[in-house]
Design a protein around this motif. Sequence first.
Motif, PDB file in Angstrom:
ATOM      1  N   PRO A 171      -9.886  15.297  -5.073  1.00 23.98           N
ATOM      2  CA  PRO A 171      -8.514  15.187  -6.364  1.00 23.98           C
ATOM      3  C   PRO A 171      -8.812  14.949  -7.608  1.00 23.98           C
ATOM      4  CG  PRO A 171      -8.212  15.217  -4.175  1.00 23.98           C
ATOM      5  CD  PRO A 171      -8.745  14.746  -3.802  1.00 23.98           C
ATOM      6  N   PHE A 172      -8.548  13.109  -7.402  1.00 29.89           N
ATOM      7  CA  PHE A 172      -8.628  12.288  -8.425  1.00 29.89           C
ATOM      8  C   PHE A 172      -7.252  11.659  -9.023  1.00 29.89           C
ATOM      9  CE2 PHE A 172     -12.145  10.150  -7.281  1.00 29.89           C
ATOM     10  CZ  PHE A 172     -13.301  10.956  -6.528  1.00 29.89           C
ATOM     11  N   ALA A 173      -6.991  13.200  -9.623  1.00 26.40           N
ATOM     12  CA  ALA A 173      -5.628  13.363 -10.184  1.00 26.40           C
ATOM     13  C   ALA A 173      -4.750  14.376  -9.954  1.00 26.40           C
ATOM     14  CB  ALA A 173      -6.267  13.564 -12.267  1.00 26.40           C
ATOM     15  N   ALA A 174      -3.601  15.135 -10.054  1.00 23.10           N
ATOM     16  CA  ALA A 174      -2.438  15.938 -10.488  1.00 23.10           C
ATOM     17  C   ALA A 174      -1.862  15.625 -11.126  1.00 23.10           C
ATOM     18  CB  ALA A 174      -2.407  15.264  -8.400  1.00 23.10           C
ATOM     19  N   ALA A 175      -1.500  17.459 -11.309  1.00 26.75           N
ATOM     20  CA  ALA A 175      -0.222  16.748 -12.562  1.00 26.75           C
ATOM     21  C   ALA A 175       0.818  16.286 -12.197  1.00 26.75           C
ATOM     22  CB  ALA A 175      -0.077  19.139 -12.694  1.00 26.75           C
ATOM     23  N   ASP A 176       1.076  16.244 -10.866  1.00 26.80           N
ATOM     24  CA  ASP A 176       2.246  16.379 -10.102  1.00 26.80           C
ATOM     25  C   ASP A 176       2.500  15.311  -9.033  1.00 26.80           C
ATOM     26  OD1 ASP A 176       5.197  15.283 -10.433  1.00 26.80           O
ATOM     27  OD2 ASP A 176       5.896  17.373  -9.672  1.00 26.80           O
ATOM     28  N   PRO A 177       2.099  13.832  -9.128  1.00 28.90           N
ATOM     29  CA  PRO A 177       1.904  12.939  -7.688  1.00 28.90           C
ATOM     30  C   PRO A 177       2.763  13.316  -7.449  1.00 28.90           C
ATOM     31  CG  PRO A 177       0.902  11.924  -9.419  1.00 28.90           C
ATOM     32  CD  PRO A 177       0.934  13.262 -10.055  1.00 28.90           C
ATOM     33  N   LYS A 178       2.881  12.985  -5.523  1.00 29.11           N
ATOM     34  CA  LYS A 178       4.236  12.724  -5.094  1.00 29.11           C
ATOM     35  C   LYS A 178       3.780  11.437  -4.055  1.00 29.11           C
ATOM     36  CE  LYS A 178       5.755  16.748  -6.238  1.00 29.11           C
ATOM     37  NZ  LYS A 178       7.153  16.612  -7.202  1.00 29.11           N
ATOM     38  N   PRO A 179       4.882  10.769  -4.276  1.00 32.27           N
ATOM     39  CA  PRO A 179       5.008   9.388  -3.370  1.00 32.27           C
ATOM     40  C   PRO A 179       4.435   9.744  -1.789  1.00 32.27           C
ATOM     41  CG  PRO A 179       6.883   9.663  -4.304  1.00 32.27           C
ATOM     42  CD  PRO A 179       6.869  10.893  -4.678  1.00 32.27           C
ATOM     43  N   ILE A 180       3.758   8.879  -1.516  1.00 28.66           N
ATOM     44  CA  ILE A 180       2.699   8.360   0.086  1.00 28.66           C
ATOM     45  C   ILE A 180       4.564   9.084   0.807  1.00 28.66           C
ATOM     46  CG2 ILE A 180       3.066   6.176   0.770  1.00 28.66           C
ATOM     47  CD1 ILE A 180       0.314   7.280   1.611  1.00 28.66           C
ATOM     48  N   TYR A 198     -18.283   8.211 -13.101  1.00 30.96           N
ATOM     49  CA  TYR A 198     -17.964   8.420 -11.437  1.00 30.96           C
ATOM     50  C   TYR A 198     -16.310   8.151 -12.003  1.00 30.96           C
ATOM     51  CZ  TYR A 198     -18.494   8.044  -6.913  1.00 30.96           C
ATOM     52  OH  TYR A 198     -17.424   8.397  -5.562  1.00 30.96           O
ATOM     53  N   PRO A 199     -15.486   9.150 -11.210  1.00 28.82           N
ATOM     54  CA  PRO A 199     -13.797   8.912 -11.243  1.00 28.82           C
ATOM     55  C   PRO A 199     -13.840   7.705 -10.295  1.00 28.82           C
ATOM     56  CG  PRO A 199     -15.050  10.785 -10.078  1.00 28.82           C
ATOM     57  CD  PRO A 199     -16.391  10.411 -10.438  1.00 28.82           C
ATOM     58  N   PHE A 200     -12.676   7.062 -10.453  1.00 32.90           N
ATOM     59  CA  PHE A 200     -11.945   6.453  -9.290  1.00 32.90           C
ATOM     60  C   PHE A 200     -12.417   6.773  -8.279  1.00 32.90           C
ATOM     61  CE2 PHE A 200     -10.257   5.225 -13.948  1.00 32.90           C
ATOM     62  CZ  PHE A 200     -11.011   3.406 -14.536  1.00 32.90           C
ATOM     63  N   THR A 201     -12.598   5.605  -7.273  1.00 31.71           N
ATOM     64  CA  THR A 201     -12.654   6.370  -5.765  1.00 31.71           C
ATOM     65  C   THR A 201     -11.663   6.342  -5.073  1.00 31.71           C
ATOM     66  OG1 THR A 201     -14.751   6.282  -6.316  1.00 31.71           O
ATOM     67  CG2 THR A 201     -13.681   6.804  -3.771  1.00 31.71           C
ATOM     68  N   TYR A 202     -10.915   4.835  -5.324  1.00 36.05           N
ATOM     69  CA  TYR A 202     -10.345   4.239  -4.300  1.00 36.05           C
ATOM     70  C   TYR A 202      -8.630   3.495  -5.268  1.00 36.05           C
ATOM     71  CZ  TYR A 202     -14.236   4.239  -1.517  1.00 36.05           C
ATOM     72  OH  TYR A 202     -15.561   4.040  -1.090  1.00 36.05           O
ATOM     73  N   THR A 203      -7.637   3.920  -4.538  1.00 41.30           N
ATOM     74  CA  THR A 203      -7.045   2.564  -5.194  1.00 41.30           C
ATOM     75  C   THR A 203      -7.008   1.208  -5.238  1.00 41.30           C
ATOM     76  OG1 THR A 203      -4.473   1.624  -4.294  1.00 41.30           O
ATOM     77  CG2 THR A 203      -5.732   1.723  -2.725  1.00 41.30           C
ATOM     78  N   PHE A 209       0.984  -1.077  -0.260  1.00 42.78           N
ATOM     79  CA  PHE A 209      -0.050   0.198   0.224  1.00 42.78           C
ATOM     80  C   PHE A 209       0.563   1.435   0.035  1.00 42.78           C
ATOM     81  CE2 PHE A 209      -2.976  -3.358   1.455  1.00 42.78           C
ATOM     82  CZ  PHE A 209      -3.705  -2.857   1.087  1.00 42.78           C
ATOM     83  N   GLN A 210       2.095   0.800   0.626  1.00 37.75           N
ATOM     84  CA  GLN A 210       2.934   2.339   0.731  1.00 37.75           C
ATOM     85  C   GLN A 210       3.653   2.947  -1.035  1.00 37.75           C
ATOM     86  OE1 GLN A 210       4.096  -0.465   1.463  1.00 37.75           O
ATOM     87  NE2 GLN A 210       5.754  -1.302   1.268  1.00 37.75           N
ATOM     88  N   GLU A 211       2.663   1.931  -2.267  1.00 35.45           N
ATOM     89  CA  GLU A 211       3.390   2.253  -3.109  1.00 35.45           C
ATOM     90  C   GLU A 211       2.224   3.330  -4.209  1.00 35.45           C
ATOM     91  OE1 GLU A 211       4.330  -1.037  -5.328  1.00 35.45           O
ATOM     92  OE2 GLU A 211       5.988  -1.663  -4.816  1.00 35.45           O
ATOM     93  N   VAL A 212       1.057   3.809  -3.307  1.00 34.68           N
ATOM     94  CA  VAL A 212       0.137   4.957  -3.795  1.00 34.68           C
ATOM     95  C   VAL A 212       0.412   6.332  -4.080  1.00 34.68           C
ATOM     96  CG1 VAL A 212      -1.467   3.532  -2.901  1.00 34.68           C
ATOM     97  CG2 VAL A 212      -0.602   5.491  -1.012  1.00 34.68           C
ATOM     98  N   LEU A 213       0.710   6.846  -4.732  1.00 38.85           N
ATOM     99  CA  LEU A 213       0.388   8.282  -4.786  1.00 38.85           C
ATOM    100  C   LEU A 213      -0.097   9.398  -4.230  1.00 38.85           C
ATOM    101  CD1 LEU A 213       2.053   8.192  -8.558  1.00 38.85           C
ATOM    102  CD2 LEU A 213       3.168   7.878  -6.412  1.00 38.85           C
ATOM    103  N   GLN A 230      -7.848  11.717  -2.001  1.00 47.09           N
ATOM    104  CA  GLN A 230      -6.252  11.841  -1.956  1.00 47.09           C
ATOM    105  C   GLN A 230      -4.802  10.892  -2.698  1.00 47.09           C
ATOM    106  OE1 GLN A 230      -5.201  14.620   0.849  1.00 47.09           O
ATOM    107  NE2 GLN A 230      -3.681  14.187   0.811  1.00 47.09           N
ATOM    108  N   TYR A 231      -5.010  10.151  -2.308  1.00 48.01           N
ATOM    109  CA  TYR A 231      -4.612   8.851  -3.000  1.00 48.01           C
ATOM    110  C   TYR A 231      -4.622   8.261  -4.289  1.00 48.01           C
ATOM    111  CZ  TYR A 231      -2.559  10.296   1.316  1.00 48.01           C
ATOM    112  OH  TYR A 231      -2.372  10.468   2.396  1.00 48.01           O
ATOM    113  N   VAL A 232      -3.515   7.685  -5.603  1.00 50.09           N
ATOM    114  CA  VAL A 232      -4.083   7.415  -6.165  1.00 50.09           C
ATOM    115  C   VAL A 232      -3.183   6.089  -6.946  1.00 50.09           C
ATOM    116  CG1 VAL A 232      -5.012   9.005  -7.388  1.00 50.09           C
ATOM    117  CG2 VAL A 232      -2.856   9.073  -7.474  1.00 50.09           C
ATOM    118  N   ASP A 233      -3.391   5.616  -7.233  1.00 48.75           N
ATOM    119  CA  ASP A 233      -2.054   4.434  -8.084  1.00 48.75           C
ATOM    120  C   ASP A 233      -1.620   5.032  -9.102  1.00 48.75           C
ATOM    121  OD1 ASP A 233      -2.921   2.211  -6.788  1.00 48.75           O
ATOM    122  OD2 ASP A 233      -4.706   2.382  -7.640  1.00 48.75           O
ATOM    123  N   ALA A 234       0.205   5.038  -9.140  1.00 50.67           N
ATOM    124  CA  ALA A 234       0.516   5.073  -9.999  1.00 50.67           C
ATOM    125  C   ALA A 234       0.508   5.036 -11.392  1.00 50.67           C
ATOM    126  CB  ALA A 234       1.840   4.646 -10.241  1.00 50.67           C
ATOM    127  N   GLY A 235      -0.081   5.202 -12.719  1.00 51.04           N
ATOM    128  CA  GLY A 235      -0.249   5.126 -13.626  1.00 51.04           C
ATOM    129  C   GLY A 235      -1.861   4.883 -14.502  1.00 51.04           C
TER     130      GLY A 235
END
Length: 474
Positions: A85-94, A448-453, A55-59, A434-439
Amino acid sequence: MKHKWMYGAIGVLTAAALTACSASPAQVNAANVADAQKTSKVAERLRLVMEQLRFQEVLDTAPPTTAQLRTLRNPVDKEAHRSRPFAAADPKPIVQQPQMDATIIELDKQGRPVSSGTVLMSPSYKNGVIVPVDRNLSTTSVRWRQWDDAGWYKNKGQGTIDVVPGREGAPLDHMLDYPASVLKVMVSFGVLQLVDKGEIKLDETYAYKPTEISPLCGEASSNTVRKYMDASLTWSSNAASCALIKLLHDHKAIDPLNQTFQDLGLETLRLKGTRPSNGGRWSNEITMSSLDTAKLLTLVNGAPGTVWTAPNGKPVKSDDVLSPASRKFFRAELAQQGFNDMLSSTNWCGGKYPAAGLPNAAPSRWVGADGTVTVVGNKFGRDVRPCNKKAEVSFAHKTGWVNNSAGDAGIVRALRGEGGRHYVIVAFSNLGTQYVDAGRSATPPGIYPFTYTEKFAQLGRLIDTYEKRRAAAH
């Protein structure tokens, strides 16, 4: 036939058998202490799965700046201020290991608990830690803390406000995730207790007249208690839930409800801080652990005889907590859940993302002629009919989210001919929207936007696969 219970601690005789014995309080306490010395297979499996899913690999799409951290506060009416948020220009590692709190209670065909496992994950327990649980599905090994929005960043996931008194010396220390809309399970439980007491009726009309208007709760409304509950549980209406909470306040039932949770041994379940004026103000004072939520759902599901013994020594029985009619209605409403998008991902059937979750069907009330799910204007845009056709289980559950909270809690039962598994599963985390999967790509306009990792769906599928094999082996 004797049923051996394997809790998150040890294999023992049922609580009913224990109660029948003339064991002294000291003997019972000694047995419960012994429970903490062993772990169950399902606890070990749950911890392993949680560790392997990484789970620590989410952004993080909205990590606060140093300046923002200095002024970060715990919001009141968290769901009114939740963002997507669902999307961000430059999401960071948690920045650190996420908070996780998950429980499985395995049930026999009659709904009696036979084993359980609870696992916590946090910056302090990066690989997950199994919670010692005794024969009453209880633990004294955790110092439960209230969620703190800023504290997760600034205090390494360590809370400062105790939820259960007298736990300063507990070996484990965990900050409970805000339960988000899963709190509506507690609300419905309280309302149905009023129904069982004859104070209200499901089909009577309740006029919601807030003396204070809030963004969370909205304007005055009027509807039957039944319809308010349906809206609250199946599509998570905040306005309907505010009405039900105000109804509880009107009947002076909030404090008794919180005391009932304590009397039942559900010590972390607290519906606190809400406003009598409108049923709003859903803050971090509202707490739920996965273990106590799973225990509550075990009672809602129903089991014969004594399910466990309460701290006051009284046997806890499903029929004493809610009537069979109320439990049946409660389960039916949870089974009509529109948002199958966390531990279950049926609403996103057939795509490359997210991963497949629990193999349940989307209720037909939400499925259109084209096979896509639309929940009160929220269109998911994928044909769920192939997944519905291959469904293996029913999943009566409630989801919830805010930006830093995600939750899913429900009862899983195999459909006829699908292996016989039967269990309760609950997962809480700070990995909200606030947290998304890479890619992960954005959804098309109007969808409806993706809600969870997708890691939550993977957790659901892996645990269900394990439970299917376990049931087949028995």
